[in-house]
Design a protein around this motif. Sequence first.
Motif, PDB file in Angstrom:
ATOM      1  N   PRO A  22      87.333  50.979  -6.184  1.00 19.84           N
ATOM      2  CA  PRO A  22      88.393  51.972  -6.399  1.00 19.84           C
ATOM      3  C   PRO A  22      89.266  51.598  -7.601  1.00 19.84           C
ATOM      4  O   PRO A  22      89.632  50.435  -7.779  1.00 19.84           O
ATOM      5  CB  PRO A  22      89.193  51.932  -5.098  1.00 19.84           C
ATOM      6  CG  PRO A  22      88.265  51.332  -4.095  1.00 19.84           C
ATOM      7  CD  PRO A  22      87.422  50.361  -4.856  1.00 19.84           C
ATOM      8  N   ILE A  23      89.595  52.574  -8.411  1.00 21.70           N
ATOM      9  CA  ILE A  23      90.461  52.385  -9.577  1.00 21.70           C
ATOM     10  C   ILE A  23      91.564  53.434  -9.525  1.00 21.70           C
ATOM     11  O   ILE A  23      91.303  54.617  -9.303  1.00 21.70           O
ATOM     12  CB  ILE A  23      89.687  52.558 -10.899  1.00 21.70           C
ATOM     13  CG1 ILE A  23      88.579  51.509 -11.041  1.00 21.70           C
ATOM     14  CG2 ILE A  23      90.640  52.508 -12.091  1.00 21.70           C
ATOM     15  CD1 ILE A  23      89.066  50.124 -11.363  1.00 21.70           C
ATOM     16  N   ASP A  67      89.527  42.207  -5.592  1.00 20.40           N
ATOM     17  CA  ASP A  67      90.306  43.296  -5.015  1.00 20.40           C
ATOM     18  C   ASP A  67      91.791  43.012  -5.192  1.00 20.40           C
ATOM     19  O   ASP A  67      92.263  41.919  -4.879  1.00 20.40           O
ATOM     20  CB  ASP A  67      89.976  43.431  -3.524  1.00 20.40           C
ATOM     21  CG  ASP A  67      90.709  44.604  -2.894  1.00 20.40           C
ATOM     22  OD1 ASP A  67      90.751  45.680  -3.503  1.00 20.40           O
ATOM     23  OD2 ASP A  67      91.259  44.424  -1.792  1.00 20.40           O
ATOM     24  N   GLY A  68      92.508  43.959  -5.716  1.00 20.36           N
ATOM     25  CA  GLY A  68      93.934  43.775  -5.930  1.00 20.36           C
ATOM     26  C   GLY A  68      94.318  43.330  -7.328  1.00 20.36           C
ATOM     27  O   GLY A  68      95.501  43.168  -7.616  1.00 20.36           O
ATOM     28  N   ASP A  69      93.344  43.128  -8.226  1.00 17.24           N
ATOM     29  CA  ASP A  69      93.696  42.818  -9.612  1.00 17.24           C
ATOM     30  C   ASP A  69      94.446  44.004 -10.225  1.00 17.24           C
ATOM     31  O   ASP A  69      94.175  45.162  -9.910  1.00 17.24           O
ATOM     32  CB  ASP A  69      92.444  42.534 -10.444  1.00 17.24           C
ATOM     33  CG  ASP A  69      91.900  41.139 -10.231  1.00 17.24           C
ATOM     34  OD1 ASP A  69      92.495  40.380  -9.433  1.00 17.24           O
ATOM     35  OD2 ASP A  69      90.875  40.798 -10.852  1.00 17.24           O
ATOM     36  N   ALA A  70      95.383  43.693 -11.086  1.00 16.14           N
ATOM     37  CA  ALA A  70      96.167  44.734 -11.759  1.00 16.14           C
ATOM     38  C   ALA A  70      96.280  44.391 -13.237  1.00 16.14           C
ATOM     39  O   ALA A  70      96.449  43.220 -13.603  1.00 16.14           O
ATOM     40  CB  ALA A  70      97.552  44.850 -11.131  1.00 16.14           C
ATOM     41  N   ALA A  84     105.647  47.034  -5.498  1.00 14.55           N
ATOM     42  CA  ALA A  84     105.114  48.393  -5.640  1.00 14.55           C
ATOM     43  C   ALA A  84     104.010  48.694  -4.634  1.00 14.55           C
ATOM     44  O   ALA A  84     103.227  47.809  -4.267  1.00 14.55           O
ATOM     45  CB  ALA A  84     104.591  48.594  -7.057  1.00 14.55           C
ATOM     46  N   ASP A  85     103.926  49.960  -4.231  1.00 14.75           N
ATOM     47  CA  ASP A  85     102.877  50.443  -3.340  1.00 14.75           C
ATOM     48  C   ASP A  85     101.796  51.230  -4.080  1.00 14.75           C
ATOM     49  O   ASP A  85     100.820  51.660  -3.466  1.00 14.75           O
ATOM     50  CB  ASP A  85     103.468  51.340  -2.248  1.00 14.75           C
ATOM     51  CG  ASP A  85     104.237  50.544  -1.203  1.00 14.75           C
ATOM     52  OD1 ASP A  85     103.844  49.392  -0.931  1.00 14.75           O
ATOM     53  OD2 ASP A  85     105.232  51.064  -0.674  1.00 14.75           O
ATOM     54  N   SER A  86     101.974  51.436  -5.382  1.00 16.24           N
ATOM     55  CA  SER A  86     101.002  52.183  -6.167  1.00 16.24           C
ATOM     56  C   SER A  86     101.190  51.838  -7.638  1.00 16.24           C
ATOM     57  O   SER A  86     102.224  51.294  -8.041  1.00 16.24           O
ATOM     58  CB  SER A  86     101.193  53.693  -5.971  1.00 16.24           C
ATOM     59  OG  SER A  86     102.442  54.110  -6.503  1.00 16.24           O
ATOM     60  N   TRP A 115      94.940  49.662 -11.624  1.00 17.11           N
ATOM     61  CA  TRP A 115      94.827  48.913 -10.367  1.00 17.11           C
ATOM     62  C   TRP A 115      93.380  48.901  -9.902  1.00 17.11           C
ATOM     63  O   TRP A 115      92.726  49.938  -9.864  1.00 17.11           O
ATOM     64  CB  TRP A 115      95.698  49.549  -9.284  1.00 17.11           C
ATOM     65  CG  TRP A 115      97.135  49.126  -9.335  1.00 17.11           C
ATOM     66  CD1 TRP A 115      97.816  48.718 -10.438  1.00 17.11           C
ATOM     67  CD2 TRP A 115      98.060  49.093  -8.248  1.00 17.11           C
ATOM     68  NE1 TRP A 115      99.113  48.428 -10.106  1.00 17.11           N
ATOM     69  CE2 TRP A 115      99.287  48.652  -8.770  1.00 17.11           C
ATOM     70  CE3 TRP A 115      97.967  49.414  -6.889  1.00 17.11           C
ATOM     71  CZ2 TRP A 115     100.423  48.502  -7.977  1.00 17.11           C
ATOM     72  CZ3 TRP A 115      99.090  49.264  -6.102  1.00 17.11           C
ATOM     73  CH2 TRP A 115     100.302  48.812  -6.634  1.00 17.11           C
ATOM     74  N   VAL A 116      92.906  47.729  -9.512  1.00 20.33           N
ATOM     75  CA  VAL A 116      91.559  47.552  -8.974  1.00 20.33           C
ATOM     76  C   VAL A 116      91.677  47.354  -7.466  1.00 20.33           C
ATOM     77  O   VAL A 116      92.279  46.372  -7.016  1.00 20.33           O
ATOM     78  CB  VAL A 116      90.855  46.346  -9.616  1.00 20.33           C
ATOM     79  CG1 VAL A 116      89.457  46.169  -9.040  1.00 20.33           C
ATOM     80  CG2 VAL A 116      90.804  46.503 -11.136  1.00 20.33           C
ATOM     81  N   GLY A 117      91.144  48.270  -6.705  1.00 18.97           N
ATOM     82  CA  GLY A 117      91.278  48.157  -5.261  1.00 18.97           C
ATOM     83  C   GLY A 117      92.689  48.474  -4.827  1.00 18.97           C
ATOM     84  O   GLY A 117      93.261  49.485  -5.227  1.00 18.97           O
ATOM     85  N   PHE A 118      93.284  47.566  -4.050  1.00 15.02           N
ATOM     86  CA  PHE A 118      94.580  47.838  -3.434  1.00 15.02           C
ATOM     87  C   PHE A 118      95.528  46.654  -3.609  1.00 15.02           C
ATOM     88  O   PHE A 118      95.732  45.853  -2.679  1.00 15.02           O
ATOM     89  CB  PHE A 118      94.391  48.173  -1.950  1.00 15.02           C
ATOM     90  CG  PHE A 118      93.408  49.290  -1.729  1.00 15.02           C
ATOM     91  CD1 PHE A 118      93.793  50.616  -1.873  1.00 15.02           C
ATOM     92  CD2 PHE A 118      92.083  49.011  -1.427  1.00 15.02           C
ATOM     93  CE1 PHE A 118      92.888  51.646  -1.706  1.00 15.02           C
ATOM     94  CE2 PHE A 118      91.164  50.043  -1.245  1.00 15.02           C
ATOM     95  CZ  PHE A 118      91.573  51.353  -1.389  1.00 15.02           C
TER      96      PHE A 118
END
Length: 277
Positions: free
Chosen positions: A19-20, A200-203, A227-229, A258-261
């Motif tokens: 997800p991106i 997962d979670g990389d930004a 942040a949530d998004s 954002w990569v994943g969550f």
Amino acid sequence: MLEATRSSSSSSSSSIAVPISTSQFSCVGERSGNQDAIGYHLDERNGCFVVSDGVGGNAGGELASRIAVDTALNTFVAAPSLAADNIQRCVKAANDAILAKQRELTEQSRMSATFVSLFVDRITNQACWAHVGDSRLYWFRRGALMQRTEDHSLSERSGDAAASHQNGGERLVKTNLLYRALGARATAEATITAPQRLADGDAFLLCTDGLWQLISQQVMERSLQLADSAEEWLALIRRAAEAKADDSQDNYSALAVWVGFPQQVTLAGAPAIPKAA
């Protein structure tokens, strides 16, 4: 002027795409025009994200940055690959397009632009990036900085940029002379990373110098942890930048990926570790 967008995509094929999500803004500051340009392409397999800033002092900076973004995106979409020669092809095409426009418009024969880009393969879960000049990419994992690009500038080379971390994140010498920019030479000299495995979670934050002169790495990290998004992360960053801006402020722009969550793995959002009995 402010522009913000959010986009996400996933694949329904047998190989699941990571997800991106992405968000962006671009502010004029106190300038009469905006020489920053932002663009991205995101499909089921690949992502390409680009930020560029017209180099000050030369006419046509706004046009040069737009050409750089559009040309790099179009070149990557036509032949998507994280191979170094393909990334270099994107940078070269952008440089060549600016040079061609210089020849066409003699009054803008010295226009040039910085360039920073992120390329993602959503199936292999890898990314690489390239940059020219002092627009930056920051890579965060679990809310903390993993890596950032090094500016092609005299202040970075002299150590001023490193010293700025001891000065609240602001550059000690405001005038930053670049030794690389698209459109400045016949050959584009980009710094290109090898493909990196994503978690997962990389930004990622891609931004122009107008933004990173205003806020520190610590502000970026703390905003990410809250942040949530991707959109909320940039809203917090923009708010911090606006609080520091003055009447001489340059354009400042950012693109978050954002990569994943990330909100599930950043430090502020992580559950507390229970104490041993």
